[in-house]
Scaffold this active site. Structure first.
Site, PDB file in Angstrom:
ATOM      1  N   GLU A  47     -16.329  -9.323  21.547  1.00 51.87           N
ATOM      2  CA  GLU A  47     -16.889  -8.044  21.087  1.00 51.87           C
ATOM      3  C   GLU A  47     -18.310  -8.341  20.633  1.00 51.87           C
ATOM      4  O   GLU A  47     -18.520  -8.871  19.536  1.00 51.87           O
ATOM      5  CB  GLU A  47     -16.059  -7.480  19.926  1.00 51.87           C
ATOM      6  CG  GLU A  47     -14.590  -7.207  20.258  1.00 51.87           C
ATOM      7  CD  GLU A  47     -14.408  -5.974  21.138  1.00 51.87           C
ATOM      8  OE1 GLU A  47     -15.389  -5.250  21.378  1.00 51.87           O
ATOM      9  OE2 GLU A  47     -13.280  -5.760  21.609  1.00 51.87           O
ATOM     10  N   CYS A  85     -22.570  -2.315  15.270  1.00 54.61           N
ATOM     11  CA  CYS A  85     -22.676  -2.661  16.700  1.00 54.61           C
ATOM     12  C   CYS A  85     -22.869  -1.412  17.547  1.00 54.61           C
ATOM     13  O   CYS A  85     -23.573  -1.445  18.552  1.00 54.61           O
ATOM     14  CB  CYS A  85     -21.467  -3.467  17.154  1.00 54.61           C
ATOM     15  SG  CYS A  85     -19.904  -2.628  16.885  1.00 54.61           S
TER      16      CYS A  85
HETATM   17  P1  NAD Z   1     -23.033 -14.472  14.994  1.00 53.49           P
HETATM   18  O1  NAD Z   1     -22.764 -14.629  16.443  1.00 53.49           O
HETATM   19  O2  NAD Z   1     -24.209 -15.147  14.423  1.00 53.49           O
HETATM   20  O3  NAD Z   1     -21.784 -14.952  14.123  1.00 53.49           O
HETATM   21  C1  NAD Z   1     -20.498 -14.394  14.279  1.00 53.49           C
HETATM   22  C2  NAD Z   1     -19.459 -15.411  13.869  1.00 53.49           C
HETATM   23  O4  NAD Z   1     -19.523 -16.508  14.758  1.00 53.49           O
HETATM   24  C3  NAD Z   1     -19.671 -15.994  12.475  1.00 53.49           C
HETATM   25  O5  NAD Z   1     -18.408 -16.132  11.855  1.00 53.49           O
HETATM   26  C4  NAD Z   1     -20.277 -17.358  12.755  1.00 53.49           C
HETATM   27  O6  NAD Z   1     -20.028 -18.316  11.768  1.00 53.49           O
HETATM   28  C5  NAD Z   1     -19.575 -17.737  14.038  1.00 53.49           C
HETATM   29  N1  NAD Z   1     -20.295 -18.705  14.870  1.00 53.49           N
HETATM   30  C6  NAD Z   1     -21.622 -18.884  15.000  1.00 53.49           C
HETATM   31  N2  NAD Z   1     -21.868 -19.850  15.897  1.00 53.49           N
HETATM   32  C7  NAD Z   1     -20.677 -20.308  16.334  1.00 53.49           C
HETATM   33  C8  NAD Z   1     -20.273 -21.298  17.262  1.00 53.49           C
HETATM   34  N3  NAD Z   1     -21.163 -22.040  17.916  1.00 53.49           N
HETATM   35  N4  NAD Z   1     -18.947 -21.490  17.493  1.00 53.49           N
HETATM   36  C9  NAD Z   1     -18.027 -20.733  16.856  1.00 53.49           C
HETATM   37  N5  NAD Z   1     -18.359 -19.782  15.941  1.00 53.49           N
HETATM   38  C10 NAD Z   1     -19.662 -19.570  15.692  1.00 53.49           C
HETATM   39  O7  NAD Z   1     -23.093 -12.898  14.755  1.00 53.49           O
HETATM   40  P2  NAD Z   1     -23.406 -12.160  13.380  1.00 53.49           P
HETATM   41  O8  NAD Z   1     -24.867 -12.243  13.137  1.00 53.49           O
HETATM   42  O9  NAD Z   1     -22.456 -12.596  12.332  1.00 53.49           O
HETATM   43  O10 NAD Z   1     -23.002 -10.654  13.734  1.00 53.49           O
HETATM   44  C11 NAD Z   1     -23.884  -9.726  14.235  1.00 53.49           C
HETATM   45  C12 NAD Z   1     -23.645  -9.486  15.705  1.00 53.49           C
HETATM   46  O11 NAD Z   1     -22.298  -9.094  15.909  1.00 53.49           O
HETATM   47  C13 NAD Z   1     -24.490  -8.377  16.282  1.00 53.49           C
HETATM   48  O12 NAD Z   1     -24.999  -8.768  17.536  1.00 53.49           O
HETATM   49  C14 NAD Z   1     -23.507  -7.244  16.455  1.00 53.49           C
HETATM   50  O13 NAD Z   1     -23.854  -6.306  17.445  1.00 53.49           O
HETATM   51  C15 NAD Z   1     -22.265  -7.984  16.808  1.00 53.49           C
HETATM   52  N6  NAD Z   1     -21.097  -7.151  16.525  1.00 53.49           N
HETATM   53  C16 NAD Z   1     -20.352  -6.670  17.577  1.00 53.49           C
HETATM   54  C17 NAD Z   1     -19.270  -5.837  17.335  1.00 53.49           C
HETATM   55  C18 NAD Z   1     -18.412  -5.302  18.454  1.00 53.49           C
HETATM   56  O14 NAD Z   1     -17.310  -4.869  18.156  1.00 53.49           O
HETATM   57  N7  NAD Z   1     -18.869  -5.296  19.687  1.00 53.49           N
HETATM   58  C19 NAD Z   1     -18.956  -5.487  16.030  1.00 53.49           C
HETATM   59  C20 NAD Z   1     -19.746  -5.968  14.992  1.00 53.49           C
HETATM   60  C21 NAD Z   1     -20.801  -6.809  15.251  1.00 53.49           C
END
Ligand code: NAD
Length: 505
Positions: free
Chosen positions: A230, A264
């Site tokens: 997502e 999002c």
């Molecule tokens: P992010 O990708 O930086 O982090 C998300 C999660 O992934 C965190 O828990 C982080 O610790 C973990 N993570 C980071 N690198 C990783 C790796 N290499 N391996 C495993 N886990 C890892 O995203 P964010 O900044 O926390 O969230 C914002 C983003 O999320 C925006 O792009 C937003 O659009 C998206 N989002 C999408 C939805 C949806 O349902 N489509 C909903 C909410 C947010």
């Protein structure tokens, strides 16, 4: 390492928590596998009875939970209550009610030439599901996939975002309502996420950025671990001349600025048909001027959650201004208060496709507006980014709305509304293109947490099947049967006679 729990709106560190060391990951999985042995054998009704209890506790503690969410994200308490607590309890209620049917064996048709057999889809849990969640809706985006996965009989390892560790702690407490290790909440960032992904879970449900999603998908591919991703969005709102202008303007303001745009499904681009462009612009400016920013119960929008995100928005807005965008509401980045987590809602016009703000996710309170002339142009503009999460169409002509919906390459659409479709748990939710793979919510979502086994069952009373050995002498009869059954005109008599002859051979 310790994780700092920061209250972004007041920029204060409130607490620190220990990170789960990467060396502990193996033991976390072992505990999960052990807990799976009993949890997966419970009936759906027994599993959902635990979720019901959780729902009741969430209601009892709704005020305290909303406070913690509001403090740790900077969102208003009202937003924390509605879009986090209320959404989570509604999801649980939905799962309690629907899961028994969604997870039951599903009978499907059996073609006549397989006479005497029955067919169905059998669903069972996958095993240990790894859920990795973000900071923008840190409570419900962790809890909703978790309860769907649990209802399906999986055990869960959840790594919430390191940016909002207070929510991780809160979830740890709440999970003590379930049998031991059925849902384990581990605390940490990217490195811990990487270690968890490497440990070969049976399924990964990830919510976050496109770049992390792609990274996880590459890791998962090595072991063919199935995933739901997502990811981000760049949703367009299309407003036609015949739309209810006041409603469209209010929707654009709420859809773009809700939770400071850190949603999002936020409206990130508004395309307005030329006939109403000026009137629409006047209305959105009027509505934007009324917004109250702060963290009291009467505030409309709170603060940004992270400094990283504030700086990203600042860079994008500056890029747009440098390339000729006009600020109709809000301030140019040069006039933003240094280090303030509050960004005044911005409306931009004279935007164009050379600006990052029209193609890359902003995730901030910015509404770029662009004028279009024809329906075809609106569709082409709405589909012009690499994302495909959601979109909105505003028009009084429902046939036109459905036609446009048919051409939008997105996983979700709201007609004469914004964002809200995600909160209907009967609808599957997920993006296409760079916005992700797979769905959660709805039938498809709960079933994503299941192994689906296709079963065709014979009573086993006859000794033979027509295609089994020996083959001698069957070729011509099988040819006749094929023509009689699948040819231009079905010949029942010939089919039955040939079938009977074959079954005696
Ligand atoms: P992010 O990708 O930086 O982090 C998300 C999660 O992934 C965190 O828990 C982080 O610790 C973990 N993570 C980071 N690198 C990783 C790796 N290499 N391996 C495993 N886990 C890892 O995203 P964010 O900044 O926390 O969230 C914002 C983003 O999320 C925006 O792009 C937003 O659009 C998206 N989002 C999408 C939805 C949806 O349902 N489509 C909903 C909410 C947010």
């Amino acid at each position: 390492m310790a994780l700092k729990a920061v209250a972004p709106a007041v920029q204060k560190t409130i607490d620190t928590y220990d990170e789960t060391p990467a060396a502990a990951v193996n033991a976390v999985y072992e505990r999960s596998h052990l807990a799976y042995q009993s949890w997966s054998k419970y009936s759906v009704e027994k599993r959902t009875s635990y979720l019901k209890r959780l729902r009741h506790i969430l209601i009892d503690l709704q005020e305290e939970i909303a406070d913690i969410i509001s403090i740790s994200t900077g969102k208003t308490k009202t937003d924390a209550l509605t879009t986090e607590v209320m959404t989570a309890v509604d999801a649980i209620k939905h799962v309690e009610k629907e899961a028994p049917l969604i997870l039951a064996n599903e009978k499907v048709k059996t073609p006549l030439h397989f006479i005497g057999k029955t067919s169905y889809i059998n669903r069972k849990p996958r095993g240990t599901v790894l859920i990795i969640s973000p900071w923008n809706f840190p409570f419900q985006l962790a809890l909703v996939p978790l309860i769907e996965a649990l209802a399906a009989g999986n055990t869960v390892i959840l790594k919430p975002s390191e940016e909002t560790p207070m929510i991780g702690k809160l979830l740890q407490h709440l999970m003590s309502l379930l049998p031991d290790d059925v849902a384990q909440i581990v605390m940490g960032g990217k490195d811990l996420g990487g270690a968890l992904t490497s440990e070969k879970p049976d399924y990964i449900h990830f919510t976050g950025s496109v770049s992390t999603g792609k990274h996880i998908q590459r890791q998962a591919a090595d072991h063919l671990i199935p995933t739901t991703l997502e990811l981000g969005g760049k949703d367009a709102m299309v407003v036609f001349n015949d739309a209810h202008i006041k409603r469209a303007a209010k929707a654009a303001v709420w859809g773009s600025f809700h939770h400071s745009g850190q949603v999002c499904l936020s409206i990130e681009r508004v395309y307005v048909q030329s006939g109403i462009y000026n009137q629409f612009l006047t209305e959105v400016k009027r509505e934007t001027a009324k917004i109250r920013q702060g963290q009291t119960e009467d505030s409309d929008i709170g603060s940004m959650t992270t400094t990283r995100q504030t700086n990203h928005v600042k860079r994008q807005v500056q890029d747009a201004v440098d390339k000729g965008a006009v600020i109709e509401a809000g301030r140019a980045p040069g006039d933003w208060k240094d280090d303030s987590p509050f960004i005044e809602p911005l409306i931009l016009t004279s935007v164009n496709s050379d600006m990052d703000i029209m193609s890359d996710e902003t995730f901030g309170p910015v509404m770029p507006i662009f004028s279009f002339h024809t329906e075809e142009e609106a569709v082409q503009l709405a589909n012009s980014t690499s994302y495909g999460l959601g979109g909105s169409v505003f028009t009084s002509d429902i046939v036109k709305a459905e036609r446009v919906t048919n051409h939008l390459v997105t996983g979700n659409v709201n007609i004469n509304d914004v964002i809200t479709s995600v909160a209907n748990f009967n609808l599957p939710f997920g993006g296409v293109k760079n916005s992700g793979i797979g769905k959660y919510h709805g039938y498809e979502g709960i079933r994503s947490f299941c192994i689906e086994t296709s079963v065709m069952a014979d009573k086993g009373t006859s000794e033979d099947e027509i295609t089994w050995y020996p083959s001698a002498g069957k070729y011509l009869l099988l040819k006749e049967l094929t023509a009689g059954f699948w040819g231009r005109q079905r010949n029942w008599k010939s089919f039955i006679q040939t079938y009977m002859r074959l079954s005696k051979m």
